[in-house]
Design a protein around this motif. Structure first.
Motif, PDB file in Angstrom:
ATOM      1  N   LEU A   1       0.828  -1.202   0.000  1.00  0.00           N
ATOM      2  CA  LEU A   1       0.000   0.000   0.000  1.00  0.00           C
ATOM      3  C   LEU A   1       0.866   1.257   0.000  1.00  0.00           C
ATOM      4  O   LEU A   1       0.438   2.313  -0.481  1.00  0.00           O
ATOM      5  CB  LEU A   1      -0.928  -0.002   1.218  1.00  0.00           C
ATOM      6  CG  LEU A   1      -2.022  -1.075   1.230  1.00  0.00           C
ATOM      7  CD1 LEU A   1      -2.773  -1.052   2.561  1.00  0.00           C
ATOM      8  CD2 LEU A   1      -3.000  -0.873   0.084  1.00  0.00           C
ATOM      9  N   LEU A   2       2.067   1.145   0.546  1.00  0.00           N
ATOM     10  CA  LEU A   2       3.010   2.263   0.577  1.00  0.00           C
ATOM     11  C   LEU A   2       3.890   2.291  -0.669  1.00  0.00           C
ATOM     12  O   LEU A   2       4.839   3.053  -0.753  1.00  0.00           O
ATOM     13  CB  LEU A   2       3.879   2.178   1.833  1.00  0.00           C
ATOM     14  CG  LEU A   2       3.121   2.383   3.152  1.00  0.00           C
ATOM     15  CD1 LEU A   2       3.981   1.945   4.336  1.00  0.00           C
ATOM     16  CD2 LEU A   2       2.691   3.832   3.303  1.00  0.00           C
ATOM     17  N   ASP A   3       3.584   1.425  -1.633  1.00  0.00           N
ATOM     18  CA  ASP A   3       4.236   1.374  -2.944  1.00  0.00           C
ATOM     19  C   ASP A   3       5.647   0.788  -2.906  1.00  0.00           C
ATOM     20  O   ASP A   3       6.471   1.076  -3.755  1.00  0.00           O
ATOM     21  CB  ASP A   3       4.260   2.751  -3.616  1.00  0.00           C
ATOM     22  CG  ASP A   3       4.298   2.619  -5.134  1.00  0.00           C
ATOM     23  OD1 ASP A   3       3.533   1.800  -5.672  1.00  0.00           O
ATOM     24  OD2 ASP A   3       5.112   3.303  -5.772  1.00  0.00           O
ATOM     25  N   PHE A   4       5.941  -0.043  -1.909  1.00  0.00           N
ATOM     26  CA  PHE A   4       7.195  -0.779  -1.918  1.00  0.00           C
ATOM     27  C   PHE A   4       7.042  -2.016  -2.795  1.00  0.00           C
ATOM     28  O   PHE A   4       5.971  -2.645  -2.830  1.00  0.00           O
ATOM     29  CB  PHE A   4       7.575  -1.239  -0.508  1.00  0.00           C
ATOM     30  CG  PHE A   4       8.200  -0.182   0.344  1.00  0.00           C
ATOM     31  CD1 PHE A   4       9.582  -0.083   0.448  1.00  0.00           C
ATOM     32  CD2 PHE A   4       7.421   0.721   1.050  1.00  0.00           C
ATOM     33  CE1 PHE A   4      10.165   0.886   1.240  1.00  0.00           C
ATOM     34  CE2 PHE A   4       7.991   1.694   1.846  1.00  0.00           C
ATOM     35  CZ  PHE A   4       9.371   1.779   1.940  1.00  0.00           C
ATOM     36  N   GLU A   5       8.103  -2.386  -3.476  1.00  0.00           N
ATOM     37  CA  GLU A   5       8.181  -3.695  -4.101  1.00  0.00           C
ATOM     38  C   GLU A   5       8.586  -4.677  -3.005  1.00  0.00           C
ATOM     39  O   GLU A   5       9.625  -4.489  -2.366  1.00  0.00           O
ATOM     40  CB  GLU A   5       9.218  -3.706  -5.221  1.00  0.00           C
ATOM     41  CG  GLU A   5       9.399  -5.057  -5.877  1.00  0.00           C
ATOM     42  CD  GLU A   5      10.535  -5.085  -6.873  1.00  0.00           C
ATOM     43  OE1 GLU A   5      10.759  -6.146  -7.472  1.00  0.00           O
ATOM     44  OE2 GLU A   5      11.212  -4.050  -7.052  1.00  0.00           O
ATOM     45  N   VAL A   6       7.788  -5.710  -2.776  1.00  0.00           N
ATOM     46  CA  VAL A   6       8.013  -6.629  -1.661  1.00  0.00           C
ATOM     47  C   VAL A   6       8.655  -7.913  -2.164  1.00  0.00           C
ATOM     48  O   VAL A   6       8.151  -8.554  -3.097  1.00  0.00           O
ATOM     49  CB  VAL A   6       6.697  -6.953  -0.934  1.00  0.00           C
ATOM     50  CG1 VAL A   6       6.948  -7.936   0.204  1.00  0.00           C
ATOM     51  CG2 VAL A   6       6.060  -5.671  -0.395  1.00  0.00           C
ATOM     52  N   LEU A   7       9.755  -8.289  -1.521  1.00  0.00           N
ATOM     53  CA  LEU A   7      10.467  -9.531  -1.809  1.00  0.00           C
ATOM     54  C   LEU A   7      10.494 -10.361  -0.532  1.00  0.00           C
ATOM     55  O   LEU A   7      10.632  -9.817   0.561  1.00  0.00           O
ATOM     56  CB  LEU A   7      11.888  -9.251  -2.287  1.00  0.00           C
ATOM     57  CG  LEU A   7      12.048  -8.241  -3.436  1.00  0.00           C
ATOM     58  CD1 LEU A   7      13.514  -7.915  -3.656  1.00  0.00           C
ATOM     59  CD2 LEU A   7      11.434  -8.795  -4.703  1.00  0.00           C
ATOM     60  N   ILE A   8      10.373 -11.672  -0.665  1.00  0.00           N
ATOM     61  CA  ILE A   8      10.358 -12.557   0.496  1.00  0.00           C
ATOM     62  C   ILE A   8      11.358 -13.685   0.282  1.00  0.00           C
ATOM     63  O   ILE A   8      11.428 -14.254  -0.821  1.00  0.00           O
ATOM     64  CB  ILE A   8       8.961 -13.176   0.752  1.00  0.00           C
ATOM     65  CG1 ILE A   8       7.883 -12.097   0.762  1.00  0.00           C
ATOM     66  CG2 ILE A   8       8.938 -13.958   2.044  1.00  0.00           C
ATOM     67  CD1 ILE A   8       7.051 -12.052  -0.481  1.00  0.00           C
TER      68      ILE A   8
END
Length: 323
Positions: A185-192
């Motif tokens: 929602l904060l426009d980060f690209e999320v990696l796990i």
């Protein structure tokens, strides 16, 4: 650069390669309170289709009207300036806050090759300056630094573009799911990254992209840069510390690990025994997050992301829980 502006540029490239005329608007100056910051973009296609935003909506309506009523002629200058909100009445008409003023460049996009090059560099996690000469419409791309900001002198616009901010989560447990959802929602690209197969079930692809391998390999494989935050959330030192050893020596702007004050101190001692320098260990955020009395996974995620966003935006941390 956020995903909205990236999508604007992708659309500009697609539309121009399809032979459609495109006008690109960029916010270059604001006075008072403005809805969108300098650098925000909107692309207007020849049939009136728009993507992006430069205000709360009313300015967008007027830009479309400019196209339909002939105020954007095909044979006009390559770039011209538009100003909204000079008077109190105009500010009210265009939905600007009292006293707000918005100044835009109106740029007829010709050869879109510079757009393709700019997108390629952003995908390669480079920070790029786009220099637009208003008199000629010429565009030049040049390397830029993370400390650079938009500059406009009335003749040349130098706007800064870069990759999206990224967040690498070590661990795919319950807390990571809350963090991933809020980060998107904060426009980060999320990696796990989580080598434990038992924790992978139930993750939807749109919530983040899994990076294969062990945590230290993941930190290296994503080519960690100044727009990357890394947080270890497994509560397993065999995984968390493995990631931290590599992350704390990387260019990541934020490195944190879940744990109490006691456990965080023990972790620092372990990292020292493993050969990590004092300077690198001092970069570690632990306990993570701002002090908001968080207890639930959602509250901890909110606390963590508030801290990450504050550091990203260069804001002094005033509610940090003492070590």
């Amino acid at each position: 650069m956020d995903s909205v502006d990236l999508n604007v540029l992708r659309s500009v490239l697609q539309w121009r390669r399809a032979g459609q005329r495109v006008v690109l608007f960029t916010v270059v100056q604001t006075w008072g309170t403005a809805p969108r910051p300098p650098g925000a973009m909107l692309a207007l296609r020849e049939d009136g289709v728009v993507i992006g935003s430069v205000s709360g909506g009313c300015v967008e309506d007027d830009l479309i009207a400019r196209l339909h009523d002939g105020r954007i002629p095909d044979d006009g200058p390559p770039v011209q300036m538009i100003t909204y909100g000079v008077t109190r009445e105009e500010a009210a008409r265009f939905g600007l806050p009292c006293g707000g003023t918005l100044r835009l460049t109106e740029e007829r996009v010709g050869d879109p090759e510079w757009v393709a090059q700019l997108l390629e560099r952003c995908e390669a996690h480079e920070i790029v300056a786009r220099e637009l000469t208003l008199a000629s419409g010429d565009v030049r791309l040049a390397p830029a630094d993370k400390s650079d900001a938009l500059v406009f002198d009335g003749h040349t616009l130098r706007a800064i573009y870069g990759p999206r901010w990224r967040l690498l989560l070590i661990g795919a447990g319950q807390l990571s799911r809350y963090v991933a959802e809020m980060a998107r929602l904060l426009d980060f690209e999320v990696l796990i990254c989580d080598p434990r197969k038992e924790f992978v079930y139930g993750w939807e692809e749109q919530h983040g992209r899994f990076v294969p391998g062990m945590p230290d390999e993941a930190v290296l494989n994503i080519q960690t840069d100044e727009r990357t935050a890394i947080v270890a959330l497994t509560h397993d030192p065999r995984l968390d510390d493995m990631a931290l050893l590599t992350a704390l020596d990387s260019r990541a702007f934020y490195v944190g690990a879940l744990g109490s004050r006691v456990n965080s101190q023990k972790r620092r001692e372990n990292l020292a025994q493993l050969g990590l320098s004092v300077e690198a260990i001092e970069r570690l955020h632990g306990p993570i997050g701002l002090h908001i009395g968080s207890h639930t996974p959602a509250e901890i995620a909110l606390s963590l992301l508030a801290e990450i966003v504050a550091i990203k935006n260069g804001v002094e941390l005033r509610q940090k829980k003492p070590l």
